[in-house]
Design a protein around this motif. Structure first.
Motif, PDB file in Angstrom:
ATOM      1  N   ALA A 120     -23.522  32.573 -44.975  1.00 29.33           N
ATOM      2  CA  ALA A 120     -23.764  33.910 -45.009  1.00 29.33           C
ATOM      3  C   ALA A 120     -23.049  34.728 -45.987  1.00 29.33           C
ATOM      4  CB  ALA A 120     -24.031  34.414 -43.816  1.00 29.33           C
ATOM      5  N   HIS A 121     -21.959  34.427 -46.267  1.00 27.23           N
ATOM      6  CA  HIS A 121     -20.949  35.360 -46.935  1.00 27.23           C
ATOM      7  C   HIS A 121     -20.169  34.489 -48.214  1.00 27.23           C
ATOM      8  CE1 HIS A 121     -21.391  38.017 -43.552  1.00 27.23           C
ATOM      9  NE2 HIS A 121     -20.825  37.225 -42.898  1.00 27.23           N
ATOM     10  N   VAL A 122     -19.520  35.643 -49.166  1.00 23.75           N
ATOM     11  CA  VAL A 122     -19.412  35.481 -50.252  1.00 23.75           C
ATOM     12  C   VAL A 122     -17.694  34.955 -50.164  1.00 23.75           C
ATOM     13  CG1 VAL A 122     -18.753  36.160 -52.588  1.00 23.75           C
ATOM     14  CG2 VAL A 122     -20.704  36.908 -51.415  1.00 23.75           C
ATOM     15  N   SER A 123     -17.130  35.566 -49.291  1.00 20.45           N
ATOM     16  CA  SER A 123     -15.604  35.506 -49.514  1.00 20.45           C
ATOM     17  C   SER A 123     -14.937  36.503 -48.116  1.00 20.45           C
ATOM     18  CB  SER A 123     -14.949  35.970 -50.600  1.00 20.45           C
ATOM     19  OG  SER A 123     -13.560  36.205 -50.534  1.00 20.45           O
ATOM     20  N   PHE A 124     -13.803  36.335 -47.726  1.00 21.19           N
ATOM     21  CA  PHE A 124     -13.176  37.114 -46.740  1.00 21.19           C
ATOM     22  C   PHE A 124     -11.918  37.506 -46.775  1.00 21.19           C
ATOM     23  CE2 PHE A 124     -15.957  33.540 -45.699  1.00 21.19           C
ATOM     24  CZ  PHE A 124     -17.080  34.182 -44.567  1.00 21.19           C
ATOM     25  N   MET A 125     -11.735  38.725 -46.171  1.00 16.64           N
ATOM     26  CA  MET A 125     -10.224  39.389 -46.262  1.00 16.64           C
ATOM     27  C   MET A 125      -9.823  39.359 -44.767  1.00 16.64           C
ATOM     28  SD  MET A 125     -11.970  42.899 -48.260  1.00 16.64           S
ATOM     29  CE  MET A 125     -13.225  43.226 -46.816  1.00 16.64           C
ATOM     30  N   PHE A 126      -8.333  39.211 -44.894  1.00 17.55           N
ATOM     31  CA  PHE A 126      -7.686  39.322 -43.493  1.00 17.55           C
ATOM     32  C   PHE A 126      -6.590  40.531 -43.526  1.00 17.55           C
ATOM     33  CE2 PHE A 126      -9.366  35.146 -44.916  1.00 17.55           C
ATOM     34  CZ  PHE A 126     -10.392  34.908 -44.012  1.00 17.55           C
ATOM     35  N   ALA A 127      -6.498  40.772 -42.281  1.00 17.58           N
ATOM     36  CA  ALA A 127      -5.405  41.711 -42.107  1.00 17.58           C
ATOM     37  C   ALA A 127      -4.886  41.882 -41.018  1.00 17.58           C
ATOM     38  CB  ALA A 127      -5.781  43.250 -42.435  1.00 17.58           C
ATOM     39  N   ALA A 128      -3.465  42.240 -40.536  1.00 16.72           N
ATOM     40  CA  ALA A 128      -2.914  42.334 -39.163  1.00 16.72           C
ATOM     41  C   ALA A 128      -2.291  43.723 -39.320  1.00 16.72           C
ATOM     42  CB  ALA A 128      -1.971  41.149 -39.118  1.00 16.72           C
ATOM     43  N   HIS A 129      -2.158  44.252 -37.930  1.00 10.67           N
ATOM     44  CA  HIS A 129      -1.631  45.526 -37.832  1.00 10.67           C
ATOM     45  C   HIS A 129      -0.640  45.480 -36.511  1.00 10.67           C
ATOM     46  CE1 HIS A 129      -4.877  46.540 -40.473  1.00 10.67           C
ATOM     47  NE2 HIS A 129      -4.288  47.495 -40.894  1.00 10.67           N
ATOM     48  N   ARG A 130       0.496  46.254 -36.762  1.00  7.81           N
ATOM     49  CA  ARG A 130       1.175  46.370 -35.660  1.00  7.81           C
ATOM     50  C   ARG A 130       1.359  47.815 -35.515  1.00  7.81           C
ATOM     51  NH1 ARG A 130       7.214  44.869 -36.230  1.00  7.81           N
ATOM     52  NH2 ARG A 130       7.195  46.946 -37.251  1.00  7.81           N
ATOM     53  N   ALA A 131       1.147  48.289 -34.249  1.00  6.64           N
ATOM     54  CA  ALA A 131       1.177  49.695 -33.863  1.00  6.64           C
ATOM     55  C   ALA A 131       2.321  50.087 -32.721  1.00  6.64           C
ATOM     56  CB  ALA A 131       0.047  50.123 -33.332  1.00  6.64           C
ATOM     57  N   VAL A 132       3.154  51.140 -33.180  1.00  6.01           N
ATOM     58  CA  VAL A 132       4.097  51.529 -32.212  1.00  6.01           C
ATOM     59  C   VAL A 132       3.527  52.987 -31.913  1.00  6.01           C
ATOM     60  CG1 VAL A 132       6.407  52.058 -31.921  1.00  6.01           C
ATOM     61  CG2 VAL A 132       5.968  50.208 -33.345  1.00  6.01           C
ATOM     62  N   VAL A 133       3.448  53.084 -30.414  1.00  7.49           N
ATOM     63  CA  VAL A 133       2.736  54.385 -30.167  1.00  7.49           C
ATOM     64  C   VAL A 133       3.541  54.939 -28.793  1.00  7.49           C
ATOM     65  CG1 VAL A 133       0.748  55.236 -29.045  1.00  7.49           C
ATOM     66  CG2 VAL A 133       0.512  53.342 -30.790  1.00  7.49           C
ATOM     67  N   ASP A 134       3.889  56.235 -29.111  1.00 15.25           N
ATOM     68  CA  ASP A 134       4.473  57.105 -27.869  1.00 15.25           C
ATOM     69  C   ASP A 134       3.366  57.345 -27.017  1.00 15.25           C
ATOM     70  OD1 ASP A 134       7.014  56.200 -28.685  1.00 15.25           O
ATOM     71  OD2 ASP A 134       7.564  58.217 -29.547  1.00 15.25           O
ATOM     72  N   VAL A 135       3.457  57.121 -25.666  1.00 17.43           N
ATOM     73  CA  VAL A 135       2.560  57.653 -24.813  1.00 17.43           C
ATOM     74  C   VAL A 135       2.964  58.455 -23.676  1.00 17.43           C
ATOM     75  CG1 VAL A 135       0.710  56.778 -23.288  1.00 17.43           C
ATOM     76  CG2 VAL A 135       1.336  55.187 -25.151  1.00 17.43           C
ATOM     77  N   ASP A 136       2.520  59.502 -23.506  1.00 18.31           N
ATOM     78  CA  ASP A 136       2.752  60.241 -22.309  1.00 18.31           C
ATOM     79  C   ASP A 136       1.596  60.133 -21.221  1.00 18.31           C
ATOM     80  OD1 ASP A 136       2.918  62.360 -20.375  1.00 18.31           O
ATOM     81  OD2 ASP A 136       3.126  64.067 -21.795  1.00 18.31           O
ATOM     82  N   PRO A 137       2.002  59.114 -20.186  1.00 16.58           N
ATOM     83  CA  PRO A 137       0.872  58.486 -19.604  1.00 16.58           C
ATOM     84  C   PRO A 137       0.161  59.538 -18.488  1.00 16.58           C
ATOM     85  CG  PRO A 137       2.860  57.362 -19.146  1.00 16.58           C
ATOM     86  CD  PRO A 137       3.145  58.377 -20.071  1.00 16.58           C
ATOM     87  N   GLU A 138       1.038  60.411 -17.964  1.00 19.96           N
ATOM     88  CA  GLU A 138       0.577  61.555 -16.944  1.00 19.96           C
ATOM     89  C   GLU A 138      -0.465  62.118 -17.735  1.00 19.96           C
ATOM     90  OE1 GLU A 138       3.985  63.410 -15.320  1.00 19.96           O
ATOM     91  OE2 GLU A 138       2.963  64.150 -13.657  1.00 19.96           O
ATOM     92  N   LEU A 139      -0.190  62.636 -18.984  1.00 21.34           N
ATOM     93  CA  LEU A 139      -1.325  63.598 -19.434  1.00 21.34           C
ATOM     94  C   LEU A 139      -2.345  62.858 -20.366  1.00 21.34           C
ATOM     95  CD1 LEU A 139       0.802  66.749 -20.654  1.00 21.34           C
ATOM     96  CD2 LEU A 139      -0.938  66.571 -19.009  1.00 21.34           C
ATOM     97  N   GLY A 140      -2.045  61.533 -20.538  1.00 21.18           N
ATOM     98  CA  GLY A 140      -2.982  60.792 -21.512  1.00 21.18           C
ATOM     99  C   GLY A 140      -2.810  61.122 -22.919  1.00 21.18           C
ATOM    100  N   LEU A 141      -1.629  61.782 -23.362  1.00 19.64           N
ATOM    101  CA  LEU A 141      -1.700  62.229 -24.855  1.00 19.64           C
ATOM    102  C   LEU A 141      -0.852  61.162 -25.396  1.00 19.64           C
ATOM    103  CD1 LEU A 141      -1.257  65.937 -24.423  1.00 19.64           C
ATOM    104  CD2 LEU A 141      -3.149  64.735 -24.715  1.00 19.64           C
ATOM    105  N   LEU A 142      -0.934  61.175 -26.900  1.00 16.35           N
ATOM    106  CA  LEU A 142      -0.350  59.945 -27.589  1.00 16.35           C
ATOM    107  C   LEU A 142       0.091  60.199 -28.998  1.00 16.35           C
ATOM    108  CD1 LEU A 142      -3.547  58.514 -26.797  1.00 16.35           C
ATOM    109  CD2 LEU A 142      -1.729  57.047 -26.461  1.00 16.35           C
ATOM    110  N   ARG A 143       0.921  59.544 -29.707  1.00 15.54           N
ATOM    111  CA  ARG A 143       1.385  59.794 -31.002  1.00 15.54           C
ATOM    112  C   ARG A 143       1.685  58.339 -31.428  1.00 15.54           C
ATOM    113  NH1 ARG A 143       5.975  60.613 -34.107  1.00 15.54           N
ATOM    114  NH2 ARG A 143       5.241  61.568 -36.129  1.00 15.54           N
TER     115      ARG A 143
END
Lengths: 772, 288, 189
Positions: free
Chosen positions: A623-646
């Motif tokens: 069905a397809h012509v060609s494919f692209m691939f990617a990978a991501h690593r995220a580092v996230v700070d979480v304030d779990p009590e409030l559910g806020l993130l950066r």
């Protein structure tokens, strides 16, 4: 390695810039844009111009008993009012099938559906007149649950199921030693391009119309406008006005037909500019998705089978739902070798806002599912999540679950290793500024409240259109001598420059191929050239780039022929070498400028990708012509009590084939990551009972400078065999696995399941309190 | 054709006269709410009295006893050293308002008169029992913030009255403003809290935003924590872990939030308790 | 490229409007006195600049102060032109990206944005130019967090801000080192 960070400034600003393929020349329109001189579609103006305004349904579902436009027509300054009754040609439009009314006539199927349009002397007069139109609605009970829609009474003559697609691959009875299962949900994201829908329609003397508009695909707009106007295509001329971003949201018709109807009715130019609230109603969004997955693996960690059920809510009209579903199903397992699979997908019609194309197109939604599953599997197997992904990574000549064999570059392991290998950011500074903590300016957190998590995700997506569609691109190249005798190359393409930088690439390609420095881009218009296909599906570098390259090759041959004639030798004895033709035997050289003396050269070329096939009844097919691939690593700070993130850092490896313009590639990566983070953390059109609750930038939140982390990127360049220059597209992959990596980091920081994108503060805070 | 009336006064008295002379005229301060409503067809002023040129509205005065803040003081002005050292929580609240561009235009008087439940300066003003000075044709009157802000976007300000200034008593001791939003900048409050600790009067004042139609004081929490704090501890006031936890619960109990497209009632209640407690912990040490 | 003509102009809509108008008023924009006639009271400064005064540099992305694309200087303070009533700008100095461009004082910012790849669709770009100019004249050596906070009211949907922040660093480096950029980047359009 392209790296975003303090070091790059030197490279970008001091290095000697080349202007060919692989260099990073600057955008030809960049300086104009910084000065405010670039004319976007909302900047257009004409003498005696009127202002258009659309009247939209306040109801989610309703029967229209009557429409009285009389009060509007009686208002001062009003020059035209049009409704469904005034559509001269086909009453409907649509990308895949014309199932959407130009104006609702008897039934309204979504909140904000257009019912009428007005042209008046002033936007305020137009607005007041639109409000004066009397529409008698009989509200209906809306169908808003996509699961229920499958069997519910049809809300449209075409039925409620746009497409039901099942992939059956390998041994369906296979099972693994380890089985993990999960349900996931993805909210409705908006493209939120900053330049609102806008355009200017000008009635022409031939009874036709010229429309200056921001779009992703001039020709497909033209065909739909002409059909509804009942005009031959050559009397409807679409010209590309400056496009303030697109991301899929300009692939469908929005105001194009309305504007042309108003201009033809009023006999005057009409301008229309959506305000931001109307923009949220005026274009399709990313499909919300409900996903169920079951992964089977051996004890060693080899994937045995993937089962999945995918339900995409297409909203009231088809748009490109069928193709989005095809992608979602095809890429449901992610970039992994899966010998057996049973994947069922539905795209359904509801009374929710219509959904269609957005960057990542079906691959985004399923990535939240398949990557959460890979982490779950890693946990069940007690192996490192990155190792599990490397172990199962697709390789060249592997088969997808659709049976398609991967014949191109498949550097999945390389992108995973790259994303995993960049240095982690420094630990949080206990004395650091509050702005660097979750909650930002709100000063909600102190360092003691914050936990850091690291998450990983990988993804794949196709390039260009699929399932048998021939989305060719056309380019015309003219080579002539300028006033000073030096050659000027004029390139005419209908390629929509939406910000992605094709204008830069086009110049680079012509310079690379012909060695001609002066490359002029003619305006993009259906009156000048054939289709370029859409600026979507990460396809223009390949497709329009391919057309440009073909046109250059043709002119190069013609230059060689001219040189051979002058030298009275065989063309085979001549070579083209960086702007000159060389006679191999003698070493004689002729400049392009000398060869243009008799006459300019011109050619028009079409570039077609290799044919693809529709998926069969078992979801199998190339069905397809060609494919692209990617990978991501995220580092996230979480304030779990409030559910806020950066988000602190995104590290990525991306398969690009070849970086034709490395700085622009970096810009695409960073911009795509921002949209991925937005979907993971804050971007959602809130729809309740079919009603859009947050059609504004006050409440539809886009990441700001304080929400975007540093992005560290490695570009993996493994040339794609079929692609011009070996270059794949780069636009979509950054927006696919970046969001799932962020959610994985939140899971890592909190130990909570986090199965929904965007994750809302309450999702984390409730679960944290419940578990704490 | 009628010609709309626009007055551009330079003094408060001129503004009052202009309001009186143009019935139906609407006051325009920083425009950050007013113009949004105009742009989206929600407000159609027949006449406007614009206050941007009234310099006297932009003054503030800090004395040992009080702080007087002109209604025309912008959010950006609230970060000025003199004002922010006297009212650091007001500066902190102002810093969370909208964008820098909005903070350059939006005013304290506008925040009071708009009376949004999410008005970012209002919790601190409520915590400090602010008085609002209004001037009309019959002269000036002073009203408490609670008397002025009567409900969601409703006030007792007369159609002929101009907010002149806001007056608060100074409270010796630390103060904090904390606000929860789903984005790290430029976001409407889902919940907010202002905490003011008076180390001389041995009082804690707590007011909450976005969790009720108007800013609310968490009086039960105030009484509880004032009793629980050891005000004379070496190194400053301190409270036990249990007392702080109870404080958070009582604050949450003072909220009467709603569920809307921005958040849920349950989350708002949870969050406001958490942030009030954290704000207090920045003012008061935790007893070992 | 969008067409050059017949789509630009500096006059505004004519004919009889269906709403109340204000008396003609005068604005000082980029140092030039300009008269606004037949305007409706509710027209924002943004609308007046774009549709009546032929200055479309300030952009109309949200019209509610949530994106910064219409940033202008009003009496030397950066504000959103969409949140200023046109008539309320009487007696004030309005400076737009066009004026800052003409004076040359933002040439290095503009060049750096283009060079660093900070321009994609470009709709946010004029607003960033104005906001950056405002920041860097007040805080020439602002650190990363200060820069981010100062730009947090300017949304960009294309770049993810990385190349824009890169451009800020480049300008700071150039200004700090006293390096003049000389000429702007090539304009091949």
């Amino acid at each position: 390695m392209v790296r975003s960070g303090a070091g790059v400034a030197e490279r970008v600003t001091r290095a000697q810039r080349g202007d060919r393929v692989g260099d990073s020349p600057v955008r030809p329109d960049g300086a104009q844009k910084t000065r405010g001189e670039f004319a976007f579609s909302s900047d257009l103006w004409m003498d005696a111009m009127l202002w258009g305004k659309t009247l939209r349904s306040p109801h989610v579902a309703a029967r229209i008993r009557s429409i009285d436009t009389g009060p509007a027509l009686a208002m001062p300054g009003v020059r035209a009012v049009v409704t469904a009754a005034d559509v001269p040609g086909r009453p409907t439009f649509g990308l895949e099938l014309p199932d959407q009314p130009v104006f609702a006539s008897d039934v309204v199927r979504y909140h904000g559906e257009p019912v009428a349009a007005v042209a008046a002397d002033h936007p305020e007069a137009a607005r007041a007149a639109a409000l004066a139109i009397v529409v008698d609605y009989e509200p209906l009970v809306p169908l808003v649950d996509p699961e229920a829609a499958i069997d519910a009474a049809p809300i449209h003559p075409d039925g409620n199921v746009f497409r039901h697609l099942v992939v059956r691959h390998g041994e369906l009875g296979a099972s693994g030693d380890v089985v993990v299962e999960g349900n996931y949900e993805v909210g409705m994201q908006d493209q939120a391009f900053l330049g609102p829908e806008s355009g200017l329609a000008v009635p022409a003397e031939d009874g036709g119309v010229d429309l200056y508009v921001a779009t992703q695909w001039l020709h497909v707009d033209r065909d739909q406008v002409a059909a509804s106007l009942g005009l031959p295509a050559d009397r409807v001329r679409l010209h590309l006005a400056g496009v303030g971003g697109a991301f899929g949201g300009r692939e469908d018709v929005s105001l194009q037909i309305h504007l042309c109807m108003l201009a033809l009715r009023a006999g005057r130019p009409v301008k229309m500019v959506y305000a931001r609230d109307e923009s949220f109603f005026g274009h399709v969004h990313r499909h919300p998705a409900r996903l169920w997955y079951r992964h089977h693996a051996t004890r060693d960690g080899d994937l045995v089978k993937v089962e999945a059920r995918i339900v995409l809510d297409g909203g009231a009209y088809l748009s490109s739902s069928n193709a989005v579903l095809s992608n979602a199903v095809c890429f449901a397992p992610g970039p992994y070798r899966v010998p057996n699979a049973l994947i069922e997908g539905y795209a359904v019609r509801t009374n929710n806002p219509p959904c269609g194309a957005m960057r990542g197109f079906g691959a985004v939604q399923v990535c939240f599912g398949h990557e959460a599953q890979m982490d779950k599997l890693a946990a069940a197997l007690s192996v490192d999540p990155v190792e599990l992904r490397l172990r199962n990574a697709l390789e060249r000549y592997d088969r997808l679950v659709t049976g398609q064999v991967l014949t191109g570059a498949v550097p999945v392991r390389e992108v995973i290793r790259a994303a995993a290998s960049h240095p982690l950011p420094v630990p949080q500074d206990p004395a650091g500024t509050m702005m660097a903590l979750p909650g930002g300016a709100g000063a909600t957190a102190d360092p003691v409240h914050v936990r850091r998590g690291v998450g990983f995700a990988a993804s794949m997506k196709n390039i260009a259109y699929s399932e048998g569609f021939d989305d060719f691109a056309t380019a015309r190249l003219r080579l002539e001598a300028g006033a000073d005798g030096e050659p000027i190359a004029t390139l005419t393409v209908a390629t929509a420059e939406v910000g992605q930088g094709f204008v830069t690439l086009a110049q680079q390609i012509v310079r690379e191929e012909l060695g001609v420095g002066r490359v002029v881009l003619a305006p993009a218009s259906t009156a000048e050239i054939g289709s370029a296909g859409s600026s979507s599906a990460s396809r223009q570098t390949w497709m329009s780039g391919g057309a440009c390259q073909l046109a250059c090759a043709t002119l190069r041959s013609e230059l060689i022929v001219r040189a051979a004639e002058l030298w009275e030798c065989a063309a085979a004895q001549c070579l083209f070498d960086d702007g000159e033709v060389v006679r191999v035997e003698t070493g004689e050289r002729l400049l392009v400028r000398d060869l243009l003396v008799p006459a300019p050269l011109e050619t028009t070329e079409e570039y077609h990708h290799r044919p693809t096939r529709a998926l069969d009844a078992d979801g199998q097919g190339d069905a397809h012509v060609s494919f692209m691939f990617a990978a991501h690593r995220a580092v996230v700070d979480v304030d779990p009590e409030l559910g806020l993130l950066r988000v602190v850092q995104i590290s990525t490896g991306q398969d690009v084939g070849r970086a034709i313009n490395p700085v622009q590639v970096t810009g695409q990566i960073e911009g795509g990551v921002a949209q991925g983070i937005g979907l993971a953390l804050m971007e959602e059109i809130v729809v309740s009972e079919g009603r859009v609750r947050n059609p504004s930038f006050t409440d539809y939140l886009l990441p700001t400078t304080l929400d975007m982390p540093d992005v560290v990127a490695t570009v993996v360049e493994e040339l794609e065999p079929d692609a011009p220059y070996g270059a794949k597209g780069v636009g979509e992959p950054p927006a696919i696995s970046s969001g799932p990596a962020v959610l994985a980091a939140v899971r890592d920081a909190t130990g909570l399941p986090v199965t929904r994108a965007p994750v809302r503060p309450q999702d984390i805070a409730y679960a944290w309190r419940g578990g704490a | 054709m009628r010609v709309a009336r626009v007055a551009l006064p330079t003094t408060v008295d001129e503004a009052v006269v202009a309001l009186r002379d143009a019935p139906g005229a609407q006051l325009l301060a920083g425009g950050t709410d007013f113009c949004v409503e105009v742009n989206f067809g929600l407000r159609r002023p027949p006449a406007v009295v614009a206050l941007r040129r009234v310099r006297e509205l932009r003054r503030h005065a800090v004395t040992p006893e009080t702080v007087v803040i002109g209604a025309g003081t912008t959010y950006a002005d609230m970060g000025d050293p003199g004002l922010s050292s006297a009212l650091p929580a007001l500066a902190a609240a102002a810093r969370t308002v909208g964008s820098p561009q909005v903070r350059n235009a939006g005013t304290l008087g506008g925040n009071v008169a708009t009376a949004s439940p999410a008005g970012d300066t209002l919790p601190l003003l409520a915590a400090l029992d602010a008085r609002v000075v209004l001037r009309g044709p019959s002269g000036e009157r002073t009203a408490s913030l609670g008397e002025v802000v009567t409900g969601v976007k409703t006030t007792s300000i007369g159609p002929d009255e101009v907010v002149v200034e806001v007056v608060v008593d100074r409270r010796p001791g630390p103060q904090q403003f904390v606000k929860v939003g789903t984005r790290n900048a430029m976001v409407i409050a889902i919940a907010s809290a202002a905490v003011v600790v008076d180390v001389e009067a041995h009082e804690v004042r707590v007011a909450l935003g976005s969790v009720a139609p108007v800013p609310v004081r968490a009086t039960a929490a105030e009484v509880h924590i004032a009793d629980a704090i050891d005000w004379r501890a070496a190194g400053g006031p301190r409270a036990s872990e249990g007392a702080l936890a109870r404080f958070g619960e009582l604050v949450a109990g003072a909220a009467s939030p709603i569920t809307d497209h921005r958040s849920t009632a349950e989350y708002r209640r949870l969050a406001v308790g958490v942030i009030a407690r954290r704000a207090l912990e920045r003012c008061v040490a935790r007893a070992a | 490229m969008p067409p050059e003509e017949p789509l630009t102009g500096s006059a505004g809509p004519a004919d009889t409007p269906a709403y109340e108008r204000v008396e003609p008023y005068e604005l000082v924009v980029n140092g030039t006195r300009m008269t606004v006639e037949d305007a409706w009271l509710g027209e924002s400064l943004l609308f007046v600049l774009r549709e009546r005064l032929g200055l479309p540099g300030a952009k109309n992305a949200c019209e509610q102060g949530e994106c910064g694309s219409c940033s202008v200087l009003l009496d030397d303070v950066v504000v959103c032109a969409c949140l200023v009533l046109g008539v309320d700008a009487v007696g004030s100095r309005v400076e737009t990206v066009e004026g800052l461009t003409a004076s040359g004082e933002v040439a290095d910012i503009q060049a750096a944005l283009v060079e660093a790849g900070g321009v994609q669709c470009g709709f946010c770009t004029p607003g960033f130019v104005v906001a950056l100019h405002d920041l860097l004249r007040r805080a020439p050596s602002a650190d990363d967090m200060t820069v981010r906070e100062a730009l947090s009211g300017n949304l960009c949907r294309c770049t993810g801000y990385g190349r824009i922040l890169e451009a800020v660093r480049a300008v700071q480096w150039q200004r700090g080192a006293g390096v003049s950029t000389g000429e702007g980047p090539g304009d091949g359009a």
